[in-house]
Design an enzyme around this catalytic site. Structure first.
Site, PDB file in Angstrom:
ATOM      1  N   LYS A 149       0.787  -1.213   0.000  1.00 19.41           N
ATOM      2  CA  LYS A 149       0.000   0.000   0.000  1.00 19.41           C
ATOM      3  C   LYS A 149       0.833   1.283   0.000  1.00 19.41           C
ATOM      4  CE  LYS A 149      -3.656  -0.110  -0.406  1.00 19.41           C
ATOM      5  NZ  LYS A 149      -4.866  -0.432  -1.203  1.00 19.41           N
TER       6      LYS A 149
HETATM    7  N1  PMP Z   1      -3.267  -7.203   1.207  1.00 17.30           N
HETATM    8  C1  PMP Z   1      -3.200  -6.340   2.229  1.00 17.30           C
HETATM    9  C2  PMP Z   1      -2.528  -6.776   3.491  1.00 17.30           C
HETATM   10  C3  PMP Z   1      -3.755  -5.055   2.114  1.00 17.30           C
HETATM   11  O1  PMP Z   1      -3.674  -4.193   3.145  1.00 17.30           O
HETATM   12  C4  PMP Z   1      -4.399  -4.697   0.913  1.00 17.30           C
HETATM   13  C5  PMP Z   1      -5.017  -3.336   0.742  1.00 17.30           C
HETATM   14  N2  PMP Z   1      -6.149  -3.078   1.503  1.00 17.30           N
HETATM   15  C6  PMP Z   1      -4.473  -5.632  -0.127  1.00 17.30           C
HETATM   16  C7  PMP Z   1      -3.869  -6.864   0.058  1.00 17.30           C
HETATM   17  C8  PMP Z   1      -5.228  -5.350  -1.405  1.00 17.30           C
HETATM   18  O2  PMP Z   1      -4.621  -4.446  -2.282  1.00 17.30           O
HETATM   19  P1  PMP Z   1      -5.509  -3.487  -3.175  1.00 17.30           P
HETATM   20  O3  PMP Z   1      -6.135  -2.467  -2.262  1.00 17.30           O
HETATM   21  O4  PMP Z   1      -4.535  -2.865  -4.123  1.00 17.30           O
HETATM   22  O5  PMP Z   1      -6.558  -4.277  -3.870  1.00 17.30           O
END
Ligand code: PMP
Length: 333
Positions: free
Chosen positions: A45
């Site tokens: 992130k």
């Molecule tokens: N894994 C974790 C630990 C996250 O914090 C997030 C983001 N909320 C994601 C995966 C998913 O990524 P994205 O928001 O880009 O879909």
């Protein structure tokens, strides 16, 4: 001195691809994890945080002394706060109170102002994203350097960041020899940006969504209906709605992954491969194994290693918690 970085921003991205040995062996494929946990804020992130703040700067919405407000499962908040600290912004984070204490403590310890709210569905006015948006509007008259609602779910600057960085890095690191990419979706920024870049390079690269139980996205991909079943202890992934970022993703198929499948993979990775990864990585890797079986031996598949297990100690290594939920636990705890 070739790897010299001048500041926090420059140290985001360019993460290595790590071959996942057991996953590759089981499938006869080369399965790689992109080690996003090596970003300076500890997760994938950081990329979204950078893309969202760049967007706000380009639109002249914020300058030094301004405030960034966001609703987040934690990792985006950590990225926004650390990045904001390096740029002179204040950070206010609205988070569901059911997220791990580790993430709450980290946010407080790095100086974010943390507002915890009870978990509510998106349609409810008390939903954390809606609370964050209202708070930003309320605060806007109090600061003349700008108050920005980062809006990671529906500001497509998020997926643009992955289109411009994560996608090209994966393409270059595999020398364009990539057959499949799979990951879970929270905001959808990662899967949207990476899928659009890879499909632009080679339309035959298969893009799959790895969706945790309890999320509605698997059913949406398979039969066009936003419907969820079950639940999961994973954090930061899954959704009950189509965000603006997810809407742009180019997805060929999906797998639904439950905690019984994903947790043992994470414990085995710690014990056998020295990789201590967070809960969403288990969903991603379980999905990568399913995709490997579907595409057949000899293929190259990439997934995302979003963050490390240390943010989830109170869940992943809490025997009483896991036992109560009937979930597997590592033999050494
Ligand atoms: N894994 C974790 C630990 C996250 O914090 C997030 C983001 N909320 C994601 C995966 C998913 O990524 P994205 O928001 O880009 O879909």
């Amino acid at each position: 001195m070739s790897n010299l970085k001048n500041n926090f921003i420059e140290s985001i991205g360019n993460t290595p691809l790590i071959k996942l040995q057991a996953a590759s062996e089981i499938t006869g494929c080369n399965i790689y994890g992109k080690a996003e946990y090596l970003n300076p804020g500890g997760s994938v992130k950081d990329r979204a945080a950078l893309a969202l703040l760049k967007d706000a700067q380009e639109k002249k919405l914020i300058s030094k002394g301004g405030i960034v407000v966001e609703g987040t499962a934690g990792n985006t908040g950590i990225g926004l706060c650390l990045l904001g600290n390096s740029l002179g912004y204040e950070t206010i984070i609205v988070m569901n109170d059911n997220q791990t204490q580790e993430k709450k403590d980290t946010l407080k310890n790095i100086g974010a102002k943390l507002k915890l709210v009870p978990a509510k569905p998106f349609k409810d006015d008390g939903n954390y994203v809606k609370v964050a948006k209202r708070l930003a509007t309320e605060l806007s008259s109090t600061n003349n350097h700008g108050v920005v609602f980062a809006n990671q779910f529906d500001n497509t600057a998020n997926s643009k960041g992955h289109f411009e960085t994560t996608g090209p890095e994966i393409w270059d690191q595999t020398n364009g020899k990539i057959d499949g990419f799979i990951c879970a979706s929270g905001t959808g920024g990662t899967i949207s940006g990476v899928s659009r870049y890879l499909k632009e390079k080679n339309k035959d690269v298969k893009i799959y969504l790895s969706d945790p139980s309890g999320s509605a996205l698997y059913n949406y991909i398979i039969n066009g209906e936003l419907k969820s079943e079950g639940g999961s202890i994973t954090e930061g992934i899954g959704s009950s709605r189509i965000t603006a970022n997810f809407a742009e993703a180019k997805i060929d198929g999906a797998f639904s992954i439950n905690d019984h499948e994903s947790l043992p993979l994470l414990y085995d990775l710690i014990k056998n491969e020295g990789l201590s990864l967070g809960t969403s990585c288990g969903v991603n890797i379980a999905g990568a194994i399913k995709l490997g079986k579907e595409l057949g031996p000899g293929k190259t598949i990439v997934t995302i290693l979003c963050d490390k297990s240390d943010k989830y100690n109170s869940k992943m290594f809490n025997k009483a918690f896991l036992k109560e939920k009937g979930l597997p636990f590592p033999e050494w705890i």
